[in-house]
Design a protein around this motif. Structure first.
Motif, mmCIF file in Angstrom:
data_model
loop_
_atom_site.group_PDB
_atom_site.id
_atom_site.type_symbol
_atom_site.label_atom_id
_atom_site.label_comp_id
_atom_site.label_asym_id
_atom_site.label_seq_id
_atom_site.Cartn_x
_atom_site.Cartn_y
_atom_site.Cartn_z
ATOM 1 N N ASN A 1 -3.025 1.534 -6.084
ATOM 2 C CA ASN A 1 -1.612 1.153 -6.070
ATOM 3 C C ASN A 1 -0.910 1.438 -7.387
ATOM 4 O OD1 ASN A 1 -0.660 0.128 -3.587
ATOM 5 N ND2 ASN A 1 0.200 -1.644 -4.638
ATOM 6 N N SER A 2 -1.593 1.134 -8.474
ATOM 7 C CA SER A 2 -0.952 1.246 -9.787
ATOM 8 C C SER A 2 -1.097 2.621 -10.425
ATOM 9 C CB SER A 2 -1.523 0.187 -10.736
ATOM 10 O OG SER A 2 -2.923 0.382 -10.921
ATOM 11 N N VAL A 3 -2.150 3.361 -10.038
ATOM 12 C CA VAL A 3 -2.421 4.644 -10.687
ATOM 13 C C VAL A 3 -2.365 5.813 -9.697
ATOM 14 C CG1 VAL A 3 -4.121 5.996 -11.983
ATOM 15 C CG2 VAL A 3 -3.821 3.561 -12.481
ATOM 16 N N LEU A 4 -3.215 5.786 -8.673
ATOM 17 C CA LEU A 4 -3.337 6.947 -7.792
ATOM 18 C C LEU A 4 -2.052 7.234 -7.023
ATOM 19 C CD1 LEU A 4 -5.244 9.139 -6.702
ATOM 20 C CD2 LEU A 4 -5.889 7.545 -4.874
ATOM 21 N N GLY A 5 -1.467 6.208 -6.410
ATOM 22 C CA GLY A 5 -0.260 6.422 -5.623
ATOM 23 C C GLY A 5 0.870 7.043 -6.423
ATOM 24 N N PRO A 6 1.256 6.448 -7.569
ATOM 25 C CA PRO A 6 2.330 7.037 -8.371
ATOM 26 C C PRO A 6 2.030 8.454 -8.851
ATOM 27 C CG PRO A 6 1.995 4.753 -8.996
ATOM 28 C CD PRO A 6 0.875 5.102 -8.060
ATOM 29 N N LEU A 7 0.777 8.748 -9.213
ATOM 30 C CA LEU A 7 0.432 10.097 -9.658
ATOM 31 C C LEU A 7 0.535 11.097 -8.502
ATOM 32 C CD1 LEU A 7 -2.603 9.487 -12.058
ATOM 33 C CD2 LEU A 7 -0.285 10.222 -12.681
ATOM 34 N N LEU A 8 0.046 10.708 -7.319
ATOM 35 C CA LEU A 8 0.158 11.593 -6.162
ATOM 36 C C LEU A 8 1.625 11.801 -5.782
ATOM 37 C CD1 LEU A 8 -2.776 10.360 -3.868
ATOM 38 C CD2 LEU A 8 -2.607 12.564 -5.055
ATOM 39 N N MET B 1 0.822 -1.216 0.000
ATOM 40 C CA MET B 1 0.000 0.000 0.000
ATOM 41 C C MET B 1 0.854 1.264 0.000
ATOM 42 S SD MET B 1 -3.037 -1.009 2.654
ATOM 43 C CE MET B 1 -4.101 -2.410 2.353
ATOM 44 N N TRP B 2 0.373 2.270 -0.703
ATOM 45 C CA TRP B 2 1.062 3.559 -0.743
ATOM 46 C C TRP B 2 0.629 4.409 0.450
ATOM 47 C CZ3 TRP B 2 4.135 5.865 -4.885
ATOM 48 C CH2 TRP B 2 4.530 4.938 -5.847
ATOM 49 N N LEU B 3 1.576 5.174 0.981
ATOM 50 C CA LEU B 3 1.348 5.985 2.182
ATOM 51 C C LEU B 3 1.747 7.436 1.955
ATOM 52 C CD1 LEU B 3 3.036 3.650 4.862
ATOM 53 C CD2 LEU B 3 0.687 3.535 4.011
ATOM 54 N N TYR B 4 1.008 8.346 2.596
ATOM 55 C CA TYR B 4 1.459 9.733 2.704
ATOM 56 C C TYR B 4 2.589 9.790 3.726
ATOM 57 C CZ TYR B 4 -2.910 11.200 0.413
ATOM 58 O OH TYR B 4 -3.942 11.383 -0.463
ATOM 59 N N GLU B 5 3.591 10.599 3.441
ATOM 60 C CA GLU B 5 4.702 10.789 4.371
ATOM 61 C C GLU B 5 4.748 12.250 4.808
ATOM 62 O OE1 GLU B 5 8.438 8.835 3.508
ATOM 63 O OE2 GLU B 5 9.521 10.704 3.947
ATOM 64 N N LEU B 6 4.625 12.494 6.111
ATOM 65 C CA LEU B 6 4.626 13.850 6.661
ATOM 66 C C LEU B 6 5.815 14.033 7.598
ATOM 67 C CD1 LEU B 6 1.642 13.600 5.646
ATOM 68 C CD2 LEU B 6 1.010 15.130 7.523
ATOM 69 N N ARG B 7 6.361 15.242 7.588
ATOM 70 C CA ARG B 7 7.542 15.544 8.401
ATOM 71 C C ARG B 7 7.275 16.700 9.356
ATOM 72 N NH1 ARG B 7 11.909 13.535 10.063
ATOM 73 N NH2 ARG B 7 13.101 15.456 9.755
ATOM 74 N N ASP B 8 7.814 16.557 10.570
ATOM 75 C CA ASP B 8 7.890 17.640 11.553
ATOM 76 C C ASP B 8 9.359 17.989 11.689
ATOM 77 O OD1 ASP B 8 7.903 19.347 13.747
ATOM 78 O OD2 ASP B 8 7.507 17.754 15.205
ATOM 79 N N GLU B 9 9.792 19.025 10.996
ATOM 80 C CA GLU B 9 11.201 19.414 11.028
ATOM 81 C C GLU B 9 11.592 20.002 12.377
ATOM 82 O OE1 GLU B 9 13.288 18.548 8.897
ATOM 83 O OE2 GLU B 9 12.055 18.015 7.162
ATOM 84 N N VAL B 10 10.627 20.531 13.118
ATOM 85 C CA VAL B 10 10.921 21.139 14.417
ATOM 86 C C VAL B 10 11.488 20.101 15.374
ATOM 87 C CG1 VAL B 10 9.957 22.358 16.414
ATOM 88 C CG2 VAL B 10 9.141 22.889 14.097
ATOM 89 N N ASP C 1 -10.290 -4.432 -6.172
ATOM 90 C CA ASP C 1 -9.985 -3.778 -7.456
ATOM 91 C C ASP C 1 -9.620 -2.306 -7.232
ATOM 92 O OD1 ASP C 1 -10.471 -6.121 -8.798
ATOM 93 O OD2 ASP C 1 -12.480 -5.547 -9.483
ATOM 94 N N ARG C 2 -10.357 -1.640 -6.354
ATOM 95 C CA ARG C 2 -10.054 -0.235 -6.068
ATOM 96 C C ARG C 2 -8.663 -0.095 -5.463
ATOM 97 N NH1 ARG C 2 -13.431 0.668 -2.285
ATOM 98 N NH2 ARG C 2 -15.216 1.061 -3.637
ATOM 99 N N LEU C 3 -8.313 -0.990 -4.556
ATOM 100 C CA LEU C 3 -6.982 -0.942 -3.943
ATOM 101 C C LEU C 3 -5.885 -1.136 -4.988
ATOM 102 C CD1 LEU C 3 -7.595 -2.996 -0.674
ATOM 103 C CD2 LEU C 3 -7.187 -0.530 -0.843
ATOM 104 N N HIS C 4 -6.097 -2.048 -5.926
ATOM 105 C CA HIS C 4 -5.113 -2.249 -6.994
ATOM 106 C C HIS C 4 -4.979 -0.996 -7.854
ATOM 107 C CE1 HIS C 4 -3.872 -6.332 -6.326
ATOM 108 N NE2 HIS C 4 -5.118 -6.790 -6.318
ATOM 109 N N TRP C 5 -6.102 -0.341 -8.154
ATOM 110 C CA TRP C 5 -6.052 0.907 -8.931
ATOM 111 C C TRP C 5 -5.315 1.999 -8.151
ATOM 112 C CZ3 TRP C 5 -8.148 5.708 -7.700
ATOM 113 C CH2 TRP C 5 -8.048 6.673 -8.703
#
Length: 474
Positions: free
Chosen positions: A206-213, A163-172, A200-204
């Motif tokens: 993974n293959s489309v939404l994650g790389p585009l984001l 699964m693709w994940l958002y990655e957030l940083r706290d530089e402080v 099927d949605r999860l595969h989409w």
């Protein structure tokens, strides 16, 4: 009692009487047409008085809690990347993360089981739901809380390696947090659904939404999620069950680079449509932002501030700044609220999800006054929303410096839950939440309101008392 008194000591206005404790006196006064203001108070639970006195007498507590609040409000939250879980978390095949405190398959609720089954099908580790269930029951998959990897997952919160994940940083404070991409509402994995359309949605994704984001985020540069949260609170969102303004502001940041990403016009159009139609698109960014705030308060000796509130559909668990990684748990309560279609209370599973990290950081149910329209989704009324936020100030250390409530004269949201205040007052944190169906595969059945079990806080109080420094001899 309040009222104006003349020179002869006689009341010249009708009295207003404040009462506390049992309601018998209040009821008797109202029967006599006296205006009464009732203080929400009750004695501490049996056995908690001694540890409460000892912890509150700890000379470190006030400064430690002030430091926790300062760190929580100073924490940053920038969206810096979108990447697969196996890459950023070192998540190996055969290891799944889940919401809430630690859990075994035998004790897992219906929606948690459904989400784990769906993850097995998605990862290609089983061909049928029955085969997935057999493998999970045989412990062929290792289960671990998202929080143990500084990640968070809504509802069932299942994160599998692909699964693709958002990655957030706290530089402080040099912290990083992660969260999965949001699937939308209804029959989705996080609510325990695992039908072919879910996989099927999860595969989409993974293959489309994650790389585009990923392309869009890297091209747009770090996106200040904390600033979006501050704005959305002033636009009618509370950051947990209402994210309309936040989702639109996030799309405003992403769209220019998303529509120029390297991909087919069909894929880009579908990614834009999917994201724009998802009113909870922002939730999966608000959650890791709040996790970064809570992470900043961890590891402060003497602090009684709550750093985690999470549920796995069976147990509700909390952790505190002064007790490290230790969980304090009790049976999860079942939310009360509004239901979808023909679903009713009997269909709802007990509380589930890591999304109570929003309330832990001072938004969500704690910011209901900023989002009175939320009551149309979770139940209650506008006075309840206003009263809830005002009440949460009684159990928190202070106010957030960036997150403000316009209707309360831009007062900062109540932030940094104090275990001693919860036990002393009997006021439990208010959480806004979605409701998953009890039966695996059902999906979402509604949304509502819930509070943690009180025993989580009394357990934490006992542990804080046990951790007090031993008085020096002589």
């Amino acid at each position: 009692m309040a009222g104006h008194v003349d020179l002869h000591g006689l009341l010249t206005t009708d009295p207003v009487v404040a009462t506390a404790g049992a309601g018998l006196l209040s009821d008797a006064l109202r029967d006599q047409a006296v205006v009464v203001g009732e203080a929400q108070w009750q004695p501490p639970p049996d056995g908690s008085v001694d540890p409460l006195v000892r912890v509150m007498a700890d000379r470190r507590r006030r400064d430690a809690n002030a430091l926790a609040l300062q760190r929580m409000t100073a924490a940053g939250a920038d969206l810096v990347d979108v990447r697969p879980a196996h890459e950023v978390l070192g998540l190996e095949r055969g290891t799944f993360l889940h919401a809430g405190p630690p859990l075994e398959w035998e004790r897992a609720s219906g929606p948690m089981r459904g989400a784990l089954i769906g993850a097995m099908l998605f990862e290609g580790m089983a061909d049928t739901p029955e085969a997935a269930e057999t493998a999970l029951a045989a412990s062929h998959v290792a289960l671990e809380p998202c929080h143990h990897r500084d990640a968070v997952g809504p509802m069932a919160g299942v994160i599998s390696p692909s699964m693709w994940l958002y990655e957030l940083r706290d530089e402080v404070h040099d912290h990083t947090s992660w969260c999965s991409l949001n699937e939308g509402l209804g029959k989705v994995l996080r609510y325990g659904a695992y039908g072919p359309e879910v996989v099927d949605r999860l595969h989409w994704m993974n293959s489309v939404l994650g790389p585009l984001l990923q392309q869009a985020v890297r091209a747009a540069g770090p996106i200040d999620i904390k600033a979006i949260i501050a704005q959305m609170l002033q636009m009618g969102d509370e950051g947990h069950n209402r994210n309309r303004a936040g989702s639109l502001m996030l799309l405003r940041e992403l769209l220019p680079s998303l529509i120029t990403a390297d991909g087919s016009s069909t894929d880009i159009a579908e990614a834009v449509r999917f994201s724009g139609a998802n009113e909870h698109f922002f939730l999966n960014l608000g959650m890791p932002a709040c996790k970064l705030s809570a992470l900043a308060a961890e590891g402060i000796p003497g602090s009684t501030v709550v750093t985690t509130m999470a549920r796995n559909g069976t147990d509700f668990g909390i952790r505190t700044a002064g007790t490290g990684d230790r969980w304090f748990t009790g049976p999860a309560n079942t939310p009360e609220g509004l239901f979808l279609g023909s679903y009713g209370p009997d269909d709802a599973n007990p509380d589930i999800g890591d999304s109570a990290i929003t309330e832990t950081a001072g938004i969500g149910g704690f910011a209901m006054a900023a989002a009175p329209a939320i009551v149309k989704f979770v139940g209650g009324d506008v006075p309840f929303a206003l009263r809830t936020t005002r009440t949460m100030y009684d159990i928190t250390v202070g106010e957030h410096t960036a997150y403000q409530v316009p209707i309360l004269e831009f007062r900062g949201t109540p932030t940094a839950i104090d275990v001693t205040a919860v036990v002393r007052t009997g006021i439990l944190p208010q959480i806004n939440t979605g409701m998953a169906g009890r039966v695996a595969g059902t999906g979402q059945v509604g949304a509502g309101l819930v509070t943690p079990p009180a025993q989580c806080f009394t357990q934490a109080l006992d542990a804080l008392a046990d951790a007090l420094p031993t008085p020096a001899a002589g």
